[in-house]
Design an enzyme around this catalytic site. Structure first.
Site, PDB file in Angstrom:
ATOM      1  N   ASN A   8       0.870  -1.174   0.000  1.00 53.88           N
ATOM      2  CA  ASN A   8       0.000   0.000   0.000  1.00 53.88           C
ATOM      3  C   ASN A   8       0.915   1.236   0.000  1.00 53.88           C
ATOM      4  O   ASN A   8       1.457   1.604   1.033  1.00 53.88           O
ATOM      5  CB  ASN A   8      -0.906  -0.025   1.236  1.00 53.88           C
ATOM      6  CG  ASN A   8      -1.799   1.204   1.316  1.00 53.88           C
ATOM      7  OD1 ASN A   8      -1.837   2.012   0.389  1.00 53.88           O
ATOM      8  ND2 ASN A   8      -2.511   1.349   2.427  1.00 53.88           N
ATOM      9  N   LYS A  10       0.146   4.256  -0.363  1.00 50.88           N
ATOM     10  CA  LYS A  10      -0.494   5.461   0.189  1.00 50.88           C
ATOM     11  C   LYS A  10      -0.158   6.650  -0.723  1.00 50.88           C
ATOM     12  O   LYS A  10       0.018   6.447  -1.928  1.00 50.88           O
ATOM     13  CB  LYS A  10      -0.068   5.677   1.638  1.00 50.88           C
ATOM     14  CG  LYS A  10      -0.263   4.400   2.474  1.00 50.88           C
ATOM     15  CD  LYS A  10      -0.190   4.591   3.945  1.00 50.88           C
ATOM     16  CE  LYS A  10      -0.406   3.236   4.626  1.00 50.88           C
ATOM     17  NZ  LYS A  10      -0.534   3.328   6.070  1.00 50.88           N
ATOM     18  N   GLU A  95      -7.539   4.794   6.984  1.00 52.76           N
ATOM     19  CA  GLU A  95      -7.191   6.206   6.727  1.00 52.76           C
ATOM     20  C   GLU A  95      -8.282   6.877   5.883  1.00 52.76           C
ATOM     21  O   GLU A  95      -8.609   8.041   6.090  1.00 52.76           O
ATOM     22  CB  GLU A  95      -5.813   6.293   6.047  1.00 52.76           C
ATOM     23  CG  GLU A  95      -4.695   5.974   7.040  1.00 52.76           C
ATOM     24  CD  GLU A  95      -3.393   5.486   6.414  1.00 52.76           C
ATOM     25  OE1 GLU A  95      -3.223   5.604   5.186  1.00 52.76           O
ATOM     26  OE2 GLU A  95      -2.555   4.967   7.176  1.00 52.76           O
ATOM     27  N   SER A 211       2.193  -2.423  10.537  1.00 48.12           N
ATOM     28  CA  SER A 211       3.579  -2.430  11.012  1.00 48.12           C
ATOM     29  C   SER A 211       4.367  -3.695  10.647  1.00 48.12           C
ATOM     30  O   SER A 211       5.198  -4.173  11.414  1.00 48.12           O
ATOM     31  CB  SER A 211       3.631  -2.195  12.526  1.00 48.12           C
ATOM     32  OG  SER A 211       3.186  -0.882  12.806  1.00 48.12           O
ATOM     33  N   GLY A 232       2.431  -1.342   4.431  1.00 49.66           N
ATOM     34  CA  GLY A 232       2.418   0.090   4.139  1.00 49.66           C
ATOM     35  C   GLY A 232       3.838   0.639   4.103  1.00 49.66           C
ATOM     36  O   GLY A 232       4.553   0.483   3.108  1.00 49.66           O
ATOM     37  N   GLY A 233       4.258   1.266   5.200  1.00 50.41           N
ATOM     38  CA  GLY A 233       5.558   1.938   5.261  1.00 50.41           C
ATOM     39  C   GLY A 233       6.716   1.145   4.676  1.00 50.41           C
ATOM     40  O   GLY A 233       7.516   1.684   3.897  1.00 50.41           O
TER      41      GLY A 233
HETATM   42  P1  PGA Z   1       1.933   0.081   7.822  1.00 49.31           P
HETATM   43  O1  PGA Z   1       0.580   0.357   7.022  1.00 49.31           O
HETATM   44  O2  PGA Z   1       2.542  -1.162   7.261  1.00 49.31           O
HETATM   45  O3  PGA Z   1       2.763   1.307   7.593  1.00 49.31           O
HETATM   46  O4  PGA Z   1       1.556  -0.095   9.266  1.00 49.31           O
HETATM   47  C1  PGA Z   1      -0.278  -0.693   6.684  1.00 49.31           C
HETATM   48  C2  PGA Z   1      -1.489  -0.147   5.982  1.00 49.31           C
HETATM   49  O5  PGA Z   1      -1.868   1.003   6.224  1.00 49.31           O
HETATM   50  O6  PGA Z   1      -2.090  -0.846   5.161  1.00 49.31           O
END
Ligand code: PGA
Length: 246
Positions: A8, A10, A95, A211, A232-233
């Site tokens: 993702n 974002k 989000e 995470s 995500g990150g």
């Molecule tokens: P994250 O985000 O891996 O940065 O925690 C996951 C997501 O929002 O799908």
């Protein structure tokens, strides 16, 4: 069975940066056995379609409109996304839910729009920290799933992937325990069985997200009932993400 690894992005990367990302990422995952899906900004769809069509890597949107077409400034329809060559779309990411005060009724509309044009859906669900502390996780997941999947035919479920993402674990560096994720996956299957059939409950793919990084990915991807990860990150670094995929 092949595991899913979904990125993702974002609101990150310009088109130029995305091109450089693919230059670095694609050779690293050439022989990777995972089902890799990149959920990217819509501005990158055209390039993704060109560069990924000869690979097994798929791409998807991060959101779609709940409307079919018309006067909805700033929105992108499921058909537009599908027409660009996308495989799927995320829906219900926390989000989006928070920022646009999106209800699960709206998410249900989005799922119906996506499935109507043969776009697969990755439905994100998950509890807040407050709900977890108050032992409401199971109840929250039930309500979210029942509203989001309302009116779907059982055979449409094969085009839906569920991503269990505790809201408090997203971008926080905190994760639930392995046991808690296993319980959540089991609860999700029970809810699907209650609303559809036990056969669809067994078959549905469930991802964990929140995470995930290079160090914890292997533990989370091996949890019973979990068919892959939503990242995500850690997906933004092509080297790290390639290692997670492997
Ligand atoms: P994250 O985000 O891996 O940065 O925690 C996951 C997501 O929002 O799908």
């Amino acid at each position: 069975m092949k595991k899913f690894v979904v990125a993702n992005f974002k609101m990150n990367t310009t088109l130029t940066e995305f091109g450089a990302y693919l230059d670095e990422f694609l050779p690293r995952v050439k022989d990777c056995k995972s089902n890799i899906i990149l959920c990217i900004p819509a501005t990158h769809f055209h390039v993704a379609n060109q560069r990924l069509s000869a690979t097994s890597i798929k791409f998807g949107a991060q959101n779609i409109s709940s409307e079919e077409s018309g006067a909805h400034t700033g929105e992108i329809s499921s058909l537009m996304v599908k027409d660009c060559g996308a495989f799927c779309t995320l829906v219900g990411h926390s989000e989006v839910r928070k920022k646009f005060k999106e209800s699960f009724e709206t998410i249900n509309q989005k799922i119906i729009r996506a499935l109507a044009v043969n776009l697969k859906v990755i439905l994100c669900i998950g509890e807040t920290k407050y709900e977890r502390i108050n032992k409401k996780t199971q109840q929250v997941l039930r309500r979210q799933l029942e509203v989001a999947l309302k009116g779907l035919y059982e055979n449409e479920l094969k085009n839906v992937i569920i991503a269990y993402e505790p809201i408090w674990a997203i971008g926080s560096g905190k994760t639930p325990s392995v046991k808690d994720v296993e319980i959540a996956a089991n609860d999700i299957r029970n809810i699907i069985a209650d609303n559809f059939t036990s056969r669809s409950a067994e078959k549905i793919n469930i991802l964990y997200g929140g995470s995930i990084n290079e160090n914890n990915c292997s533990v989370f991807s091996k949890i019973r009932g979990i068919n892959g990860l939503l990242v995500g990150g850690a997906c933004l670094n092509p080297k790290s993400f390639a290692n997670i995929c492997k």
